[in-house]
Design an enzyme around this catalytic site. Structure first.
Site, PDB file in Angstrom:
ATOM      1  N   GLY A 119       4.810  -8.783   3.834  1.00 54.17           N
ATOM      2  CA  GLY A 119       3.157  -8.625   4.451  1.00 54.17           C
ATOM      3  C   GLY A 119       2.426  -8.774   3.176  1.00 54.17           C
ATOM      4  CB  ALA A 167      10.199  -2.470   5.444  1.00 56.55           C
ATOM      5  CB  SER A 227      -1.129  -0.019   1.269  1.00 57.15           C
ATOM      6  OG  SER A 227      -0.072  -0.053   2.364  1.00 57.15           O
ATOM      7  CD  GLU A 284       8.160  -6.736  -1.863  1.00 57.84           C
ATOM      8  OE1 GLU A 284       7.213  -6.220  -1.766  1.00 57.84           O
ATOM      9  OE2 GLU A 284       8.298  -7.508  -0.636  1.00 57.84           O
TER      10      GLU A 284
HETATM   11  C1  5RP Z   1       5.067  -6.885   0.730  1.00 56.86           C
HETATM   12  C2  5RP Z   1       5.893  -6.140   1.434  1.00 56.86           C
HETATM   13  C3  5RP Z   1       5.393  -4.588   1.691  1.00 56.86           C
HETATM   14  O1  5RP Z   1       6.542  -3.950   1.031  1.00 56.86           O
HETATM   15  C4  5RP Z   1       5.437  -4.727   3.106  1.00 56.86           C
HETATM   16  O2  5RP Z   1       4.429  -5.399   3.683  1.00 56.86           O
HETATM   17  C5  5RP Z   1       4.776  -3.267   3.581  1.00 56.86           C
HETATM   18  O3  5RP Z   1       3.520  -3.134   3.006  1.00 56.86           O
HETATM   19  P1  5RP Z   1       2.426  -1.881   3.294  1.00 56.86           P
HETATM   20  O4  5RP Z   1       3.313  -0.659   2.622  1.00 56.86           O
HETATM   21  O5  5RP Z   1       1.073  -2.217   2.685  1.00 56.86           O
HETATM   22  O6  5RP Z   1       2.144  -1.566   4.729  1.00 56.86           O
HETATM   23  O7  5RP Z   1       6.847  -6.480   1.837  1.00 56.86           O
HETATM   24  O8  5RP Z   1       5.447  -8.214   0.384  1.00 56.86           O
END
Ligand code: 5RP
Length: 227
Positions: A100, A87, A31, A107
């Protein structure tokens, strides 16, 4: 807009403004990263910015295409000038938990191809020790995943297979994700090596020694950069 989105947008916009004309960049996922796409699209339209990006997930590829950010495949480039990504947690040594969104395997490949990985977060994601609050995502092959679960348990983690809407979550790579509770990861490099050595594990969400600048924003939109 919620406080957290104000922070995410501010960090993302500041990172998108680091992108210079002609750069080939790694496009993260999540996001926070969607705001990078928004700002890059705006800069392409208003400033004529020339940029192209390698997406780290199908979600990012779709969003970038919709916004008019040109895409590249990773195999078409030798090095990326910059990778920008979100992250889930960042510790004082700039080690990260990612995944997440379950995109951490791609990535990592995209970030490793870049001269620098710039990480964008809201300030709530700065933690003294990784893995006290956030579960560590580990991508595993579907085949024999219960065996991978057993092996991960032996490293001290408590894995739980990720589900979405009552069905197992499947990554862009066709694999499962086990979210693992560790109650604090004191030595992320050591744990990362242990997990890498396990049969059936594709990749985990610990990014150790990979982050360059961390762009952090608070709920007022104030941005600071940890070098
Ligand atoms: C996806 C990731 C995202 O960068 C991480 O989960 C952060 O997500 P968000 O910006 O939605 O908080 O590693 O695999």
């Amino acid at each position: 807009m919620s406080d957290v989105n104000v922070a995410k947008r501010a960090a993302a916009y500041a990172a998108a403004d680091l992108v210079q004309d002609g750069m080939k960049i790694g496009l993260g996922s999540g996001s926070t990263f969607l705001f990078v796409i928004e700002r890059l699209a705006e800069r392409i339209k208003t400033q004529g910015l020339k940029v192209s990006g390698v997406p780290s997930s199908q979600g990012t590829a779709d969003a970038a295409t919709k916004a008019g950010v040109p895409l590249l495949t990773l195999d078409a480039v030798e090095r990326l000038d910059l990778a920008i990504d979100g992250a889930d947690e960042v510790d004082p040594q700039k080690n990260l938990i990612k995944g997440g969104g379950g995109a951490h395997t791609r990535e990592r490949i995209v970030a490793a191809a870049a001269k620098e990985m710039v990480v964008i977060i809201d300030d709530k994601k700065l933690v003294p020790v990784l893995g006290k609050a956030f579960l560590l995502p580990v991508e595993v092959l579907q085949f024999g995943w219960k065996q991978a679960e057993r092996l991960i348990t032996a490293t001290g983690g408590k894995p739980q297979r990720r589900e979405r809407d009552g069905v197992p979550f499947v990554t862009d790579n066709g694999n499962f994700v086990l979210d693992c509770k560790y109650d604090g990861i004191e030595d992320p490099a050591w744990l990362g090596e242990q997990l890498n050595a396990l049969t059936g594990v594709v990749d985990h969400g610990l990014f150790v020694g990979m982050a360059g600048r961390i762009v952090v924003a608070d709920a007022t939109g104030k941005v600071r950069i940890i070098p």
